[in-house]
Structures are given as structure tokens and as C-alpha cells.
Design an enzyme around this catalytic site. Structure first.
Site, PDB file in Angstrom:
ATOM      1  N   GLN A 199       0.865  -1.181   0.000  1.00  0.00           N
ATOM      2  CA  GLN A 199       0.000   0.000   0.000  1.00  0.00           C
ATOM      3  C   GLN A 199       0.896   1.224   0.000  1.00  0.00           C
ATOM      4  O   GLN A 199       1.425   1.618   1.021  1.00  0.00           O
ATOM      5  CB  GLN A 199      -0.885  -0.013   1.256  1.00  0.00           C
ATOM      6  CG  GLN A 199      -1.877   1.118   1.322  1.00  0.00           C
ATOM      7  CD  GLN A 199      -3.219   0.751   0.720  1.00  0.00           C
ATOM      8  OE1 GLN A 199      -3.504  -0.414   0.509  1.00  0.00           O
ATOM      9  NE2 GLN A 199      -4.022   1.741   0.415  1.00  0.00           N
ATOM     10  N   TYR A 204      -4.104  11.741   0.350  1.00  0.00           N
ATOM     11  CA  TYR A 204      -4.934  12.493  -0.595  1.00  0.00           C
ATOM     12  C   TYR A 204      -5.239  13.872  -0.021  1.00  0.00           C
ATOM     13  O   TYR A 204      -6.237  14.067   0.670  1.00  0.00           O
ATOM     14  CB  TYR A 204      -6.227  11.730  -0.877  1.00  0.00           C
ATOM     15  CG  TYR A 204      -5.980  10.342  -1.432  1.00  0.00           C
ATOM     16  CD1 TYR A 204      -5.650  10.167  -2.777  1.00  0.00           C
ATOM     17  CD2 TYR A 204      -6.062   9.218  -0.622  1.00  0.00           C
ATOM     18  CE1 TYR A 204      -5.407   8.900  -3.286  1.00  0.00           C
ATOM     19  CE2 TYR A 204      -5.819   7.942  -1.133  1.00  0.00           C
ATOM     20  CZ  TYR A 204      -5.494   7.795  -2.455  1.00  0.00           C
ATOM     21  OH  TYR A 204      -5.255   6.546  -2.962  1.00  0.00           O
ATOM     22  N   TYR A 227     -14.784   3.566   2.216  1.00  0.00           N
ATOM     23  CA  TYR A 227     -13.508   3.760   1.496  1.00  0.00           C
ATOM     24  C   TYR A 227     -12.620   4.695   2.329  1.00  0.00           C
ATOM     25  O   TYR A 227     -12.137   5.714   1.863  1.00  0.00           O
ATOM     26  CB  TYR A 227     -13.716   4.358   0.096  1.00  0.00           C
ATOM     27  CG  TYR A 227     -14.691   3.610  -0.772  1.00  0.00           C
ATOM     28  CD1 TYR A 227     -14.295   2.482  -1.499  1.00  0.00           C
ATOM     29  CD2 TYR A 227     -16.018   4.023  -0.863  1.00  0.00           C
ATOM     30  CE1 TYR A 227     -15.196   1.795  -2.302  1.00  0.00           C
ATOM     31  CE2 TYR A 227     -16.930   3.344  -1.658  1.00  0.00           C
ATOM     32  CZ  TYR A 227     -16.512   2.233  -2.374  1.00  0.00           C
ATOM     33  OH  TYR A 227     -17.408   1.562  -3.175  1.00  0.00           O
ATOM     34  N   CYS A 338     -13.437  11.046  -7.927  1.00  0.00           N
ATOM     35  CA  CYS A 338     -12.150  11.605  -8.345  1.00  0.00           C
ATOM     36  C   CYS A 338     -11.846  11.175  -9.780  1.00  0.00           C
ATOM     37  O   CYS A 338     -10.694  11.204 -10.209  1.00  0.00           O
ATOM     38  CB  CYS A 338     -11.043  11.167  -7.391  1.00  0.00           C
ATOM     39  SG  CYS A 338     -10.887   9.385  -7.253  1.00  0.00           S
TER      40      CYS A 338
END
Ligand code: SAH
Length: 394
Positions: A199, A204, A227, A338
Site C-alpha cells: 500500500q 490524498y 472507502y 475523483c
């Protein structure tokens, strides 16, 4: 710049570039054999059919956007000093916006540095290069960064799917320092994210203001963050006084980081993170008649390419339906996309249809995009990608 190869435009072409856009499309260019033979990413000088000069940029014969203009002054060099000037401007904007060095430092065209994004985590910079032209400028760019920011750690995270279109291979490497974990400070919360291992998405920053808004309406409320990744929305809400927060994600490493971050912020007692597929978990919650006062759904892009528009739009509609169904009466629902390849209008239409389908009445109370450290080039409105809608449900 002396002796740059010349790219000539076809008659009457270059309207958008004349109006300020830094893009010249390949169908606007006279494609001579010499032009086609240029190495992808070569610096070029662009001249109109009327002999008018547009300035210099980089060219890729394989790309739909043939030239990305960098410098409007004909003959001015594109080198480390040029890049340092652009970086200084990008940095000055962030320093006007934020107290602490946690932000997207460079947002490609929005900062007149097409093909480059840089996220800053204190002394650590994470660079993403997405075009052949910027790839060829990597060395002067690193020199310019030393000059302007002198970062202790630099990671090149060159694995965006856009690279393939430019004929570039993926490459993720640490240029300087030893970086695996990063710490982010945002909205008064400390988060952790990994840059090494499976990962390695980083953070973000684009949702910072949206996290703050959702946190501001979550006091005393139960919150579902679908999420959740490393807990961005959930922990901002918990910190702002939410009663309890639940995060759902399919990634175990992301959830471990979310739990560690909850502990570091003394929020573990009211935070819960669940490993599940969001659609399945929403279905299960609905069947169990569990609801939340605030529901947030910030999924990965459902429309990755133009051809995915219809199935992606359907997935957004389904997500809106399932998440509205678990929003308590009088609650708030946040839905984001997005995906570059779905318009705000279409996304909004799908969200409305999904909410209606779940049998709920809703008012749209907020429409937002990415935060101000993700500037949009004024002549390229189509590059604004993040769409975030907040609904108040009856
Ligand atoms: N909301 C987050 C960012 C989400 S990124 C923030 O504010 O930082 C998208 C996340 O969706 C990733 O963490 C990914 O692991 C997760 N994901 C992708 N597909 C999923 C699925 N089907 N079910 C649950 N999580 C999923």
C-alpha cells in the site's frame, strides 16, 4: 533557447494556446517525418503557420496532447533556473495558504509544471512524473528542488497509469533519505501513510477542506466513512467531536494505519475500522437496519477511462442508493468522485437518481472540488477532477 527543434502548427490552429492554454493537440501540428522522428519528451519551439511564436515546451509524437508549453517567452531557456522559478511560485502560493508544510506543492498544469505533481510532508517530498517531457527534466528538477526546498527526503513515485500513454515505464525509488512511513498533519489530526510495501498511495490532500466540512457537521453524531483508506474523514470527524466513527476499506494495511493513527490521536475508544467490500457491507448494514447520522463515500475512480463511463456511472448510482439507505433520517450524505472522465453534471445526475431510488428526499447543500493546493490552470477548466457533493436527507 538556442537551436530547439521547431514544431509548426497547421494553418489557423492553436486557438486555445493563443487564449492561454498550455496544450497543443497532435492534430494541430504539421507532422513532418522530421517531427515524428523527434525523441518523446524533446524540448521544442512552437511556431504558428503565420510565423507567430508560441514559446517553448516539450513534445511527444505518441501523445494526443502533442506539446505542453512551458515557457511563453521565445528563446528563454528551460533549465534548472527556469524550474526553480516555477517551484518558488508554487511554494509561495502554499505558504500564503497554510501554516505548516503539509500540502500538494506542485499540481501539474495548475502550477505551470505539466507532467509533475509533488506532495510535501514536512521534509519529505513525493514526486510523480507523468510525461516523457518532464521525465527528461528530472535531473534539473531535482537540482531546482534542492535550491528551493532542500528536502531531507525525496521519493520518486512514478507509477501512474498515464505514464504508459507516454511510453514510460513505472519506477518507484527513493532518491534521497530513507522513507517508508510518512506522517501527515491535517485539520489538527496526525495521520500515517505508507510509501513502501504493497500500500504505497501516500495521502490524498485534495479532500482536506471536504474532511474539515464533514467534521464540522459531525459533532455528537455517528459517522460512517466508506472507502476510509487510512482514516482521513473518519478521524477528522472523531477529533471534531463525533460520537463514534466507523471506517470501511478493503485494504488491511490501510486499516492498520488508520488504527495506529486513531491511537496516536487518542481517538481509539470511539473509532472502529472494518475490513470489507463497501457494496457488500452497505447491503449488510441496510439489511440489519443500521443507520448513521453522517455517511461519507469517497471511492477510488469508477470511471478510469472514457470507455468506462457507462458502467462507472452505474456504479456511482448504486453507491448513492446504498449509502442513502444507511443514512439516518435528518442525516448528511457525502458522495465524491475523483474520476477525470465523468463530468460534474453527470455525477450529480447519478447521485440524485441513486438517492431517489432508495426512497429518500434530499437537498444538495454543498458542491465542492479539491482544495486550493490543487490549483486549476485558468485556461484548462476540464482538468478539475474532484467532485464532492453533500446532501441533507429528510
Ligand atoms: N477517503 C480516503 C481516500 C479513499 S481512496 C481519504 O480521505 O483519504 C480509495 C480507497 O478505497 C482505498 O483505500 C482502497 O483500498 C479502497 N477500496 C477500493 N475498492 C474497495 C472496495 N470495493 N471496498 C472497500 N474499499 C475499497
Amino acid at each position: 533557447m538556442p537551436n530547439l527543434p521547431i514544431i509548426r502548427l497547421r494553418p489557423k490552429e492553436g486557438r486555445r494556446a493563443r487564449n492561454g492554454a498550455p496544450w497543443i493537440f497532435s492534430n494541430e501540428i504539421e507532422m513532418t517525418p522530421k517531427t515524428k522522428a523527434l525523441t518523446p519528451g524533446s524540448l521544442v519551439s512552437v511556431v504558428g503557420a503565420d510565423a507567430r511564436e508560441f514559446g517553448s515546451g516539450y513534445f511527444n509524437p505518441r501523445s494526443l496532447i502533442g506539446v505542453r508549453l512551458l515557457e511563453r517567452t521565445p528563446g528563454a531557456p528551460v533549465d534548472a533556473a527556469f524550474l526553480a522559478k516555477r517551484l518558488r511560485r508554487a511554494l509561495a502560493l502554499r505558504q500564503r495558504l497554510y501554516d505548516k508544510p503539509f500540502y500538494r506543492l506542485v499540481h501539474a498544469e495548475g502550477d505551470d509544471l505539466p507532467g509533475l505533481t509533488i506532495d510535501r510532508y514536512g521534509e519529505t517530498l513525493v514526486l510523480q512524473v507523468t510525461t516523457a517531457g518532464m521525465e527528461r527534466l528530472t535531473e534539473p528538477l531535482l537540482a531546482a528542488l534542492d535550491d528551493v526546498v532542500s528536502p531531507a527526503q525525496i521519493v520518486l513515485k512514478n507509477d501512474a497509469s498515464a505514464r504508459a500513454l507516454e511510453g514510460l515505464d513505472d519506477e518507484v525509488r527513493t532518491v534521497r533519505g530513507d522513507v517508508s512511513r510518512i506522517t501527515v498533519e491535517e485539520n489538527g489530526v496526525r495521520y500515517f501513510a505508507d510509501l513502501a510495501g504493497g500500500q504505497k498511495s501516500g495521502w490524498y490532500y485534495d479532500q482536506r477542506d471536504n474532511r474539515a466540512f464533514m467534521a464540522s457537521i459531525a459533532k455528537g453524531k455517528s459517522v460512517l466513512d466508506a472507502y476510509c483508506y487510512v482514516g482521513g474523514f473518519a478521524l477528522a470527524a472523531a477529533k471534531a467531536g463525533a460520537k463514534e466513527v466507523t471506517g470501511i476499506d478493503s485494504s488491511a494495511p490501510a486499516l492498520t494505519l488508520a488504527e495506529e493513527s486513531a491511537a496516536a490521536n487518542k481517538l481509539s475508544a470511539k473509532s472502529r475500522f472494518v475490513k470489507a467490500d463497501v457494496f457488500e457491507e452497505l447491503d449488510r448494514l441496510w439489511t440489519a437496519k443500521e443507520t448513521f447520522d453522517v455517511v461519507i463515500a469517497d471511492p477510488p475512480p469508477f470511471v478510469r477511462a472514457k470507455k468506462d463511463l457507462e458502467p462507472g456511472a452505474k456504479a456511482y448510482r448504486k453507491l448513492a442508493r446504498l449509502s442513502a439507505a444507511v443514512t439516518a433520517p435528518g442525516g448528511f450524505l457525502f458522495l465524491a468522485s475523483c474520476s477525470h472522465n465523468i463530468s460534474l453534471e453527470r455525477f450529480q445526475e447519478e447521485c440524485a437518481a441513486g438517492i431517489l431510488r432508495s426512497g429518500r428526499n434530499a437537498s444538495l447543500i454543498r458542491t465542492a472540488g479539491a482544495g486550493p493546493d490543487h490549483p486549476v490552470h485558468p485556461a484548462l477548466p476540464e482538468t478539475a477532477y474532484l467532485k464532492a457533493l453533500v446532501y441533507a436527507l429528510d
